[in-house]
Design an enzyme around this catalytic site. Structure first.
Site, short mmCIF file in Angstrom:
data_model
loop_
_atom_site.label_atom_id
_atom_site.label_comp_id
_atom_site.label_asym_id
_atom_site.label_seq_id
_atom_site.Cartn_x
_atom_site.Cartn_y
_atom_site.Cartn_z
N MET A 75 32.99 47.97 -83.33
CA MET A 75 33.68 48.94 -84.19
C MET A 75 33.75 50.32 -83.53
O MET A 75 34.81 50.96 -83.52
CB MET A 75 32.98 49.04 -85.55
N ASP A 78 25.70 55.54 -77.23
CA ASP A 78 24.95 54.31 -77.55
C ASP A 78 23.53 54.49 -77.03
O ASP A 78 23.22 55.51 -76.40
CB ASP A 78 25.63 53.07 -76.94
N LYS A 121 20.16 53.54 -88.99
CA LYS A 121 21.20 54.48 -89.41
C LYS A 121 20.58 55.83 -89.77
O LYS A 121 21.12 56.89 -89.42
CB LYS A 121 22.02 53.90 -90.58
N SER A 140 29.55 48.44 -93.58
CA SER A 140 30.42 47.59 -94.39
C SER A 140 29.74 47.16 -95.68
O SER A 140 30.42 46.68 -96.58
CB SER A 140 30.87 46.37 -93.58
N HIS A 199 35.24 53.45 -93.75
CA HIS A 199 35.13 52.02 -93.49
C HIS A 199 36.39 51.54 -92.78
O HIS A 199 37.46 51.44 -93.38
CB HIS A 199 34.93 51.29 -94.83
P1 NAI Z 1 27.93 45.88 -82.87
O1 NAI Z 1 26.67 45.14 -82.85
O2 NAI Z 1 29.11 45.35 -82.12
O3 NAI Z 1 27.71 47.38 -82.35
C1 NAI Z 1 26.64 48.17 -82.72
C2 NAI Z 1 26.36 49.11 -81.57
O4 NAI Z 1 25.40 50.07 -81.97
C3 NAI Z 1 25.78 48.42 -80.34
O5 NAI Z 1 26.53 48.77 -79.19
C4 NAI Z 1 24.36 48.94 -80.26
O6 NAI Z 1 23.90 49.05 -78.94
C5 NAI Z 1 24.53 50.29 -80.91
N1 NAI Z 1 23.26 50.80 -81.40
C6 NAI Z 1 22.31 50.15 -82.10
N2 NAI Z 1 21.29 50.97 -82.37
C7 NAI Z 1 21.60 52.16 -81.84
C8 NAI Z 1 20.93 53.42 -81.79
N3 NAI Z 1 19.73 53.57 -82.34
N4 NAI Z 1 21.53 54.43 -81.18
C9 NAI Z 1 22.74 54.27 -80.61
N5 NAI Z 1 23.41 53.11 -80.62
C10 NAI Z 1 22.84 52.07 -81.24
O7 NAI Z 1 28.31 46.06 -84.41
P2 NAI Z 1 29.71 46.37 -85.10
O8 NAI Z 1 30.32 45.10 -85.52
O9 NAI Z 1 30.46 47.31 -84.24
O10 NAI Z 1 29.24 47.11 -86.43
C11 NAI Z 1 28.80 48.43 -86.44
C12 NAI Z 1 28.81 48.96 -87.84
O11 NAI Z 1 30.14 48.83 -88.38
C13 NAI Z 1 27.92 48.23 -88.82
O12 NAI Z 1 27.41 49.14 -89.74
C14 NAI Z 1 28.86 47.26 -89.49
O13 NAI Z 1 28.41 46.89 -90.76
C15 NAI Z 1 30.09 48.10 -89.59
N6 NAI Z 1 31.35 47.37 -89.73
C16 NAI Z 1 31.58 46.22 -89.03
C17 NAI Z 1 32.77 45.55 -89.18
C18 NAI Z 1 33.03 44.32 -88.39
O14 NAI Z 1 34.05 43.66 -88.65
N7 NAI Z 1 32.20 43.97 -87.43
C19 NAI Z 1 33.82 46.03 -90.09
C20 NAI Z 1 33.51 47.29 -90.71
C21 NAI Z 1 32.31 47.89 -90.55
#
Ligand code: NAI
Length: 710
Positions: free
Chosen positions: A321, A340, A404, A426, A447
């Site tokens: 995302m 990140d 978060k 989400s 979102h």
């Molecule tokens: P993802 O797992 O692809 O990406 C998360 C990223 O955050 C990773 O690159 C990770 O290294 C990084 N991260 C984790 N802890 C961290 C920290 N302490 N400091 C900095 N970076 C950190 O997950 P995704 O799918 O991108 O989801 C991210 C957020 O978006 C979640 O809250 C999810 O619920 C929300 N979301 C996801 C959707 C989806 O379709 N996957 C749709 C809408 C919202």
């Protein structure tokens, strides 16, 4: 509005110039002024020929759907269409050459004006789009498009343009024969005039007004018979008869190909009337055109807050995302700090933009310099100090409250007091996440939907403490990155995930009742949803749904209401270890070398009722659709959604609720509130209280109210 001049060489120019609007459009006033100018040019014996031009970068963008049909009675619509036909036939038969000088986009009625002219010259403008997209809002081209395009380029080429509402660039249009010349923009008017001065009498006669004209691939030719037969079958398979406009376009072209042009345009006017007065067109025009337009104009933006300009934003988490949001923001020219926990992960997030932009360069849609300039806007990092000066930070780290909270604190330490902090969560309520913030009034939910570069919607979530000012400024951001915002209040699953889940869960519940999975999936598609509920569950991931379910149960305690979907999910994830598409196995198998297939073990895992006891497909369709509308009504009652237009727009753009139904709310109006309530009561009796209509609907039914005026 329409300028008219005649030069010393006897060439008249009719210029579309609607100074009070960003685009030229066909409306009552402009059509009358155009007609007037055409009349003058034809009557004036000194005029040798006519250029139809535009003073704007684009030609004419189509009809103004908001004002055009003040009177939507069948007679008024038919008369409107026939009046345009008369005007256009006057041009075709004027005996003087008319040439369309097209500087940019010419769509719908705009392109139909061009089709009426004897020649079409278009500027080599890579942003220009040419086509007849009416079908995408439930209409058909009602000013001759269904008749002139097939006559010009043949049925086989015209049908996909008409049925898919495709828009093409000038070079493609030239290749297809939709225009006659592509010239440098500076030469457009000069070339048009040269053509007029060199035109022979035959040039001012349309091929279809000449003796012996035969339309290419007409209905009775072998190629035509094949095209129409295959086309009809394909159309049926794709739309399940839900979109009358597509069917009417087919009929227009078929019937029109058998008769002369004057009879053909009467046929078109008849079908146009049927389309324009259909529920599907009313729903699609309202939601996809009017309501989306209002959302894009930020109709619900709190008043009195100065517009926020954006130049630099931060994104925390460069995963799927975060990387997508970075692409969207940099596409709008914003500087993006993409953070990140490791440099490698941050770089990988930026590489997502590189990949998308490289593809555009390879397709010659983008210059390498523009790609490099956009990529230079994205700074991948692990250093929070780089967030200094960001007007907005969007958090997209793992879906974990503690993580978060941690990144919120670290980012806020770098930000100015006025900066906004947004979460892309989400599932986690915004008000709870805001507890980690030192200034919860500036905390909000943004979102996004996946994949971010393709999905146009952003659901903005107001937490309990989010200020009006923060909401207004967050809306400015969504507008800046050219997405469509809807605004909702904090609640479990917000609006989109909450209602979308009811569709998927109803599918799982049907499975638990012993309904044939193929029947469930087909019913979903026949209802107009992009995919069946079981396939969708696989895509979301059964494991994720299971995890969210467990969390909800824990959070709600005694208030949690189980439905039939729960044991199905538990069984699939915990016992059968079929967790969804990502793992290659869920309700479907996903062979690497072929198309997905429903898992052959489903019948054993979820025993099916005998054939004779299977429900009628229409009953299954009703359950899958009504459950979404009734849950939306609950969201309105609970004030999770305030504006019905947001509910409709969000349902279509967020999870693909069928556009012909106009969205989850318009669907209730289309059925009628009273019958909808009665049918939901019947469903509730048979299948459970999740169908019980909320008080809001009952009151509306009693008072004879509807959601939209008409
Ligand atoms: P993802 O797992 O692809 O990406 C998360 C990223 O955050 C990773 O690159 C990770 O290294 C990084 N991260 C984790 N802890 C961290 C920290 N302490 N400091 C900095 N970076 C950190 O997950 P995704 O799918 O991108 O989801 C991210 C957020 O978006 C979640 O809250 C999810 O619920 C929300 N979301 C996801 C959707 C989806 O379709 N996957 C749709 C809408 C919202």
């Amino acid at each position: 509005m329409i300028d008219y001049i005649v030069d010393g060489d006897g060439v008249a120019t009719i210029t579309w110039n609607m100074t009070d609007r960003s685009m030229n459009v066909l409306n009552e006033g402009s059509i009358a002024a155009f007609k007037d100018a055409v009349g003058k040019a034809i009557a004036d014996k000194t005029v040798k020929g006519v250029i139809v031009a535009s003073a704007k970068p684009d030609f004419v963008a189509g009809a103004d759907l908001i004002t055009l049909f003040k009177d939507t009675s069948a007679k008024a619509v038919f008369d409107f269409s026939m009046d345009l036909h008369k005007l256009f036939r006057t041009i075709e038969k004027a005996g003087k050459p008319f040439v369309a000088a097209i500087p940019g986009t010419a769509l719908g009625g705009g392109y139909e004006i061009c089709l009426t002219c004897h020649r079409r010259i278009v500027a080599d403008n890579p942003k220009a789009l040419i086509g007849l997209p009416e079908v995408t809002i439930g209409l058909l081209p009602g000013a001759g498009g269904t008749q002139r395009l097939p006559r010009l380029i043949g049925v086989r080429n015209a049908l996909p343009m008409l049925l898919e509402g495709r828009k093409v660039d000038p070079k493609t249009a030239l290749g297809m024969g939709m225009v006659d010349e592509v010239v440098p923009p500076a030469d457009l008017l000069k070339r048009a005039k040269e053509w007029i001065l060199a035109a022979t009498p035959a040039d001012s006669q349309k091929p279809w007004d000449q003796k012996g004209y035969r339309m290419k691939d007409a209905a009775m030719t072998p190629a035509g018979a094949q095209t129409f037969t295959a086309g009809n079958a394909m159309l049926r398979a794709k739309t399940f008869g839900n979109y009358p406009a597509a069917q009417h376009i087919m009929s227009c072209v078929y019937e029109g190909s058998l008769v002369d042009i004057d009879t053909a345009i009467r046929i078109e006017a008849r079908y146009f009337t049927a389309c324009a007065t259909s529920d599907a067109a009313r729903n699609m025009i309202r939601s996809l055109f009017i309501s989306v337009g209002e959302a894009n104009k930020l109709a619900n933006r709190p008043k009195g807050v100065p517009t926020q300009a954006y130049s630099k934003i931060g994104i925390l988490g460069a995963g799927m995302m975060g990387a997508g949001i970075a692409f969207a923001a940099s596409s709008a020219g914003l500087n993006v700090v993409l953070l990140d926990s490791t440099q490698e992960a941050a770089d990988k997030g930026k590489a997502y933009s590189t990949g998308l932009l490289d593809k555009r360069v390879a397709a010659k849609k983008l210059k390498p310099e523009a790609r490099d300039a956009q990529l230079a806007l994205i700074t991948p990092t692990t250093d929070y100090a780089l967030l200094k000066g960001c007007e907005l930070v969007i958090e997209a780290v793992f879906e974990d409250r503690a993580i978060k909270a941690d990144v919120t604190k670290k980012a806020e330490a770098q930000l100015a007091a006025s900066a906004i902090f947004a979460s892309n969560t989400s599932t986690l309520p915004i008000t709870g996440l805001a507890e980690a913030s030192a200034r919860p009034a500036n905390f909000i939910g943004l979102h996004f939907f996946s994949p971010v570069d393709k999905m146009p919607l952003v659901e903005i979530i107001r937490g309990k403490q989010t200020s009006d000012e923060t909401l207004a400024r967050a809306m400015d951001f969504v507008k800046k990155i050219r997405k469509t915002p809807i605004v909702v209040n904090d609640s479990r699953g917000f609006y989109t995930s909450r209602v979308f889940a009811t569709y998927v869960n109803e599918g799982l519940t049907l499975l638990s009742e012993g309904v044939n999975p193929a029947l469930i999936e087909n019913a979903g598609k026949m209802a107009g949803m992009p995919v069946g509920p079981l396939a969708l569950a696989d895509e979301v991931s059964l494991e994720l749904m299971h995890r969210v379910r467990q969390q909800t149960k824990k959070d709600l305690g005694a208030a949690y209401k189980a439905d039939g979907s729960e044991p199905v999910l538990t069984n699939m994830v915990e016992k059968l270890a079929r967790i969804g598409k990502k793992a290659g196995k869920g309700f479907y198998d996903y062979p690497t070398d072929g198309k997905k297939r429903l898992w052959s073990g489903l019948a054993q895992a979820f025993p099916q009722k005998p054939e004779a006891e299977q429900p009628d497909v229409q009953d299954v369709i009703k359950r899958l659709v009504y459950i979404q509308s009734v849950e939306t009504a609950r969201c309105l009652e609970e004030k999770v959604v305030i504006d019905v237009r947001d509910a409709d727009v969000g349902s279509i753009m967020g999870w693909g609720f069928p556009p012909f139904r106009g969205g989850t709310v318009s669907n209730i109006d289309t059925v009628g509130v009273k019958p909808f309530v009665a049918e939901c009561d019947a469903l509730a009796q048979k299948h459970g209280t999740r169908f019980t209509p909320p008080k809001l609907l009952r009151d509306m039914a009693t008072e004879g109210k509807r959601f939209y005026a008409a």
